[in-house]
Structure formats: C-alpha cells, structure tokens
Design an enzyme around this catalytic site. Structure first.
Site, PDB file in Angstrom:
ATOM      1  N   ASP A 128      27.301  67.318   2.657  1.00  0.00           N
ATOM      2  CA  ASP A 128      26.552  66.147   2.181  1.00  0.00           C
ATOM      3  C   ASP A 128      26.863  65.839   0.723  1.00  0.00           C
ATOM      4  O   ASP A 128      26.843  64.679   0.303  1.00  0.00           O
ATOM      5  CB  ASP A 128      25.046  66.377   2.319  1.00  0.00           C
ATOM      6  N   ASP A 132      26.614  63.761  11.481  1.00  0.00           N
ATOM      7  CA  ASP A 132      26.363  63.288  10.119  1.00  0.00           C
ATOM      8  C   ASP A 132      27.517  63.646   9.183  1.00  0.00           C
ATOM      9  O   ASP A 132      27.911  62.868   8.314  1.00  0.00           O
ATOM     10  CB  ASP A 132      25.090  63.926   9.539  1.00  0.00           C
ATOM     11  N   TYR A 173      24.382  76.514   7.557  1.00  0.00           N
ATOM     12  CA  TYR A 173      24.446  76.197   8.996  1.00  0.00           C
ATOM     13  C   TYR A 173      25.820  76.616   9.524  1.00  0.00           C
ATOM     14  O   TYR A 173      26.665  75.787   9.854  1.00  0.00           O
ATOM     15  CB  TYR A 173      24.217  74.705   9.240  1.00  0.00           C
TER      16      TYR A 173
END
Length: 635
Positions: free
Chosen positions: A102, A157, A150
């Site tokens: 991200d 995403d 993760y």
C-alpha cells in the site's frame, strides 16, 4: 430583520444552484482538496500519516490538472508530497522493511513531480519506492505479498497499489520489468477467478493456512466490490505505460475484457451501480457501495476511450455514472457536494482477525467523503465529462515528429535523453499536456522517429512537425528533403492533417521547412514577432475574434518570438496581429494543414503554472486539437 433573512435565504439558494452547475469533477475535487482529513492540524487534503489513500486522491487531482490546465491541482499534489519530505528528499517516517505494498501508491505522485519539475528530491523518493519492490517478499510464483504481516497472500487491492508505479517507473527509466508486471495480474486472476461467474475473490493465500482461506484453493469466501475495482483500475493505469509492442500487453487487455463482462452481469439493474458484495444483490444488510461503483465506471470508461474495450461497454459506464449521481453525490445544507456510501475498510486476517465472512464485510462502517471513493469518483467524472463532450479522435492516431526535431542532452541523472517538444515529456519543454488533450478526445498518440513515408504515415490521421533542428542544436540534424516533402504532401492530399509549428529563424531550420510549406502556400518569414522580455507576458498577448473557425472558445492567448507567415494559393489566415499573418490553414486535396511560426503549446504555457488565467493557451490547445481531429480521416 425580515429583509436580512430573505437576503440570506436567496444568497444560500443562489450559491447552492451555482455549486450544482459546476461539473461533478470540480465539485468532487473541491471536497478532496478542502474538506478531506480535517483535524486540528489545519492541513486539509493532507492525511495525518503516510497512506495509500493520499495517492488514490492525488490521481484524481492529477486528472483534473490534465483536464483543466489549472495549476491549483498541481500545487495541491506538490504541497501534499512536500509535507512528507525534506529539501534533500528524505522521507520523515518511511520504513521499507514494513514491506507494505500500500505504501507504494503515493509514489506515483512523486513520479509526477519528478517528471514535471526535475527536482532531484522527488527522484530520491521515487528510488526509495523502487528499492522496496526489489526486495519485497513474494509468493513462490513471484507475486508480491500484500504486506509482510500478511505472508504468502496476494489481494486484488495490491495490484493497484504497486503495479501502476512499477510500470511508470519502468517506462521512465527504461527498465525491462514488463514480464514481471504482467505476471502479477496473470497470477492474481489465475488464483482468484471464479470460473462460473468470472468474478474475482478478494484474496488468495498461497499457504492455505489463513482461517479465511479455502483449504483447497486458498481463496477468500467473497467477491468484494472494491477489491475488484482496485484490480480493474490497476490494469487500466498500468496499460498506460506498458509498451504497445510488447507481446504480453494483449494478456492484460484480455483480463480487463473478461473482468468487465463479469462486472456487467452484477451491475444492479434498478440503480445502475454495484453492491458491496457483488453477487448478493438485495441480501439483508448488503448495500450499494460508492467506491466500487466509481472504480468500475472509471476503468470501463477509460478502457473504452483508450481502445482496450469495445465501445458497446460504454453503456455500462454511463449507466453506472447516472446511478452514482443519484445515489452517492449529494448536496448538504451549505450547497456543498458530499460523497456518500463508501465503506471505510474491508480486509482479511490481522488483529482483530477478519475472517472474510459475509457478516464481517457487513460490519464495516460507511463514511461520507472518504478518500477511497473520492479519488476514483473524480477520475470517473473526468472520463464521463470527456465522453459527453465528444471523442472526435476515436480510431485516429496523432503522430508527433521525432526525426526532424530530435535534440539530445545530458539529463540531471547524467544520462543522454531526447527532449524538446515530446508527448512523454512533462517538463516545461514537453508536449505532455497537449498529448493528454488529444487522448481525452479519444485519439491515440505516438512519435514517428524515422523519416516520413507513405507506409508509416498511413497509420496517422494527424502528423505534427515542430521546430526542425539546426546544426547548432543537433550535431547531425535530419533535414527535410524532397522525398519527405513528397511523402507528406501525398499523405495530406489523401486526407491527412498536417501541423507545422516553426520558430523564429534563430531557433529553427526554416529554409527546408519552407520547402515543405510551399506545397501548401505557406512560408515562414524568418523574423521575430511578439518579443517577450523578462516574462513580461502582456508583450505576447494576442486576441482571437469571436467566431474563429479553429478557436471558437478562446479569446486571449500568449505567444512568444513567433515567425510571421506569407500566404499564397488557398492558404488563409486564422489569426493576424499588427498586419501580420500569425496562424494559417490550407486545404490540400482531401486534407488540411495548420501552420504557426512557434512551438507554442508546450507545457510551460499550457499547464497553468506560469501564465495567469487571462491567457487561454490550454483552451486553445483543446480547440485546436478538436479542429484537427474533426478535419482528419479515421484510419
């Protein structure tokens, strides 16, 4: 007192009506710049921490800059990124070893600033993000983990968060990462696509150890709307930079087409938008969700405009946008737009643990004016507004000469670079803004880096030659010769549209350019009109009369050091000043020619960062581009 109350009531009503007459893109952009992340810091539009959400919004603001030529949008991006770095380009609190995909997303803003300004502090940040991708953990196949926390997981995403930056970086710096980039999308689809519906599951766990993961497939349980929206936007934004001749480009376009077929099937028939969990329309607690809807509209509309998707799919986007206007764009009691219906977050795993169940997705809260919906909504609005204004460029190619004008210099990184009037050049000297105008009108753009011939010109509807090189600028310039003139004139005669942008005699090779111009009744006078000293812009002001056939929406423009024109045959002036012909058009067979003795529409005078608003060079670029494309034959 009654009169005062009546006055305030009328004023409030008037302001509300005025606000609603603004384009949706402007209304939404105002939310993003003025009413997002409001807190005690008093820094609207800047989040309290480094977050992908800022990058998502900035892509919408960047689209507004290209659509309007208004520098306030560029300034917003610059202010937002400067907040995080010092003058040497050091980030205040970035930790690569978090390995969070991200965090790469705002890197596209740093790339824009580096390319537009040449400031090395932005380049330093760009290299920081690139260095993360070099060591970011991957699955056994080679897919980027979503985050280090993760492990072994790819989420839809993440394809938006990392790949558009990776692709643009690769294009700008000449790195061959295209197979790696294509693989990310191919593997994600392979591991998450449901064969029956064509929809993509939110996440995939290679290890199959997560509680949310199917023990056989590793897939999460549901089709979350925004996750598929991220993936769709990621493909479209990556394709912008993916080489047109690369053998794997077609794979990405095929994935996008499969995705859109599936997305159309779950578009809500009544509202025109999409549900949070896509395949459970009307199920208890499920709801129409705005961010996914905006993402789908943007990706589909842009996909059609760029030619990735068939034109029939535009109906999906226009229906979706009409639903967005009804369901999600509201007006508050102050007359301000609000963006409604965006789910705050939906993830998998973590602490507290998110099990991917339907009940989990329904437990997340909705927000007003959420960045994750606003950014895509601005981009969707820009696309729909462009579509409604008309795409005269559909099916047409605009080629910019890279043969007669091919200057090479040492760039700031010490490497040779081709520069001066190129579509992919975002510095002041480039034509990137003009290129984006052509693209917004549905055209494709490219460069012709070899001598013009009947074969290579056959692909073009518009061919632009700007400022041919002199020996002073280029060691071995490619001069316009008889064979070039014949190829170009024959092409125009068959319906091509030629643009000849000269310069004053000191800065362009005009003798041979005049040999070409003679075919159409136009000669550059090799003088210098509109001299401008020390950026005294009024010295370059020229007025365009109402009813001008080429510039119907432009009143005042800026010109600098222009060669005037002598006209013969059927050439006609479309702009004169002080008795001189400044711009002209000519018919030649089925085709047309536009001539001006100045490069004129380069970024310095179209991107809004130099000229004041009274000079409408950006609007002139839009008018001229539309005229050229309307005059051109579809190939």
């Amino acid at each position: 007192m009654k009169k005062l109350f009546l006055f305030l009531l009328i004023l409030s009503s008037t302001l509300g009506i005025a606000a609603q007459t603004q384009p949706d893109s402007e209304r939404l952009a105002e939310i993003a710049m003025k009413r997002l992340w409001l807190d005690e810091r008093n820094q609207p539009g800047i989040p309290p921490k480094w977050t992908y959400e800022q990058g998502v919004v900035h892509k919408g603001i960047e689209a507004m800059w290209y659509a309007t030529g208004d520098a306030k949008y560029f300034d917003h991006i610059k202010k937002g990124m400067d907040h995080w770095i010092d003058e040497k380009g050091n980030h205040k609190n970035y930790d690569i070893e978090e390995y969070n995909i991200d965090h790469i997303t705002p890197g596209t803003s740093m790339l824009t600033l580096w390319r537009a300004t040449g400031d090395l502090k932005y380049h330093k940040m760009v290299e920081l993000f690139r260095s993360q991708l070099k060591t970011h953990p991957r699955t056994k196949e080679g897919g980027f983990w979503h985050k280090k926390i993760y492990p072994y997981q790819m989420w839809l995403d993440g394809l938006y968060m990392g790949q558009p930056f990776y692709a643009e970086y690769s294009a700008v710096f000449g790195e061959d990462n295209w197979n790696d980039i294509a693989n990310q999308f191919v593997w994600m689809e392979k591991n998450s696509r449901d064969a029956k519906t064509g929809l993509l599951y939110h996440g995939w766990d290679e290890s199959k150890q997560q509680r949310w993961a199917d023990k056989t497939t590793g897939r999460s349980p549901h089709f979350w709307g925004r996750a598929m929206g991220w993936y769709a936007m990621g493909i479209v934004d990556t394709l912008e930079h993916f080489p047109k001749d690369h053998p794997r480009r077609g794979e990405l376009i095929a994935i996008l087409n499969r995705l859109v077929v599936a997305v159309e099937k779950v578009q809500d028939k009544k509202s025109g938008v999409w549900w949070d969990i896509l395949d459970f329309p009307g199920r208890e607690k499920n709801y129409l969700e705005s961010s996914a809807s905006a993402m789908f509209v943007y990706a589909i509309a842009r996909g059609v405009r760029e030619g990735y998707l068939p034109e029939k799919h535009m109906k999906i986007a226009t229906t979706g946008w009409a639903g967005i206007q009804r369901e999600f764009i509201k007006t508050n009691d102050k007359g301000e737009a609000t963006w409604e219906g965006t789910v705050s977050v939906s993830g998998l795993g973590g602490n507290p643990y998110r099990d991917g169940s339907y009940e989990y997705y329904m437990s997340e809260k909705l927000r007003t004016n959420d960045a994750k919906g606003l950014g895509p909504a601005i981009r969707a609005a820009v696309e729909i507004e462009a579509y409604k204004a008309g795409w005269p460029g559909k099916g047409k190619m605009v080629l910019l000469d890279d043969h007669f004008n091919r200057e090479i210099r040492k760039g700031k990184l010490g490497k040779d670079e081709v520069w001066h009037y190129k579509f992919d050049e975002k510095l002041d000297s480039g034509f990137s803004i003009w290129g984006d105008v052509f693209r917004s009108l549905g055209a494709k753009i490219g460069h012709l880096s070899e001598a013009p011939t009947a074969a290579n010109l056959s692909k073009a509807s518009v061919y632009i030659i700007v400022d041919p090189d002199t020996p002073r600028e280029t060691a071995n310039p490619n001069f316009i010769g008889p064979n070039d003139i014949k190829a170009i004139a024959d092409w125009v005669k068959k319906g091509g549209v030629l643009v000849m942008f000269g310069n004053d005699a000191v800065n362009a090779e005009l003798d041979r350019f005049n040999d070409l111009g003679r075919e159409f009744g136009v000669q550059f006078d090799k003088n210098q009109k509109f001299p401008v000293i020390n950026n005294n812009y009024p010295m370059g002001k020229a007025m365009i009369n109402a009813g001008n056939p080429v510039f119907p929406n432009t009143k005042a423009i800026f010109l600098k050091e222009v060669s005037s024109l002598t006209l013969s045959k059927d050439a006609k002036a479309v702009l004169t000043a002080n008795g001189d012909n400044i711009m002209a058009v000519a018919k030649h067979g089925k085709g047309s020619v536009f001539v001006l003795g100045d490069p004129w529409l380069y970024n310095e005078y179209t991107d809004g960062r130099r000229l004041t608003a009274e000079y409408q060079n950006f609007q002139a670029a839009k008018d001229l581009s539309r005229w050229l494309l309307n005059a051109a034959v579809r190939k």
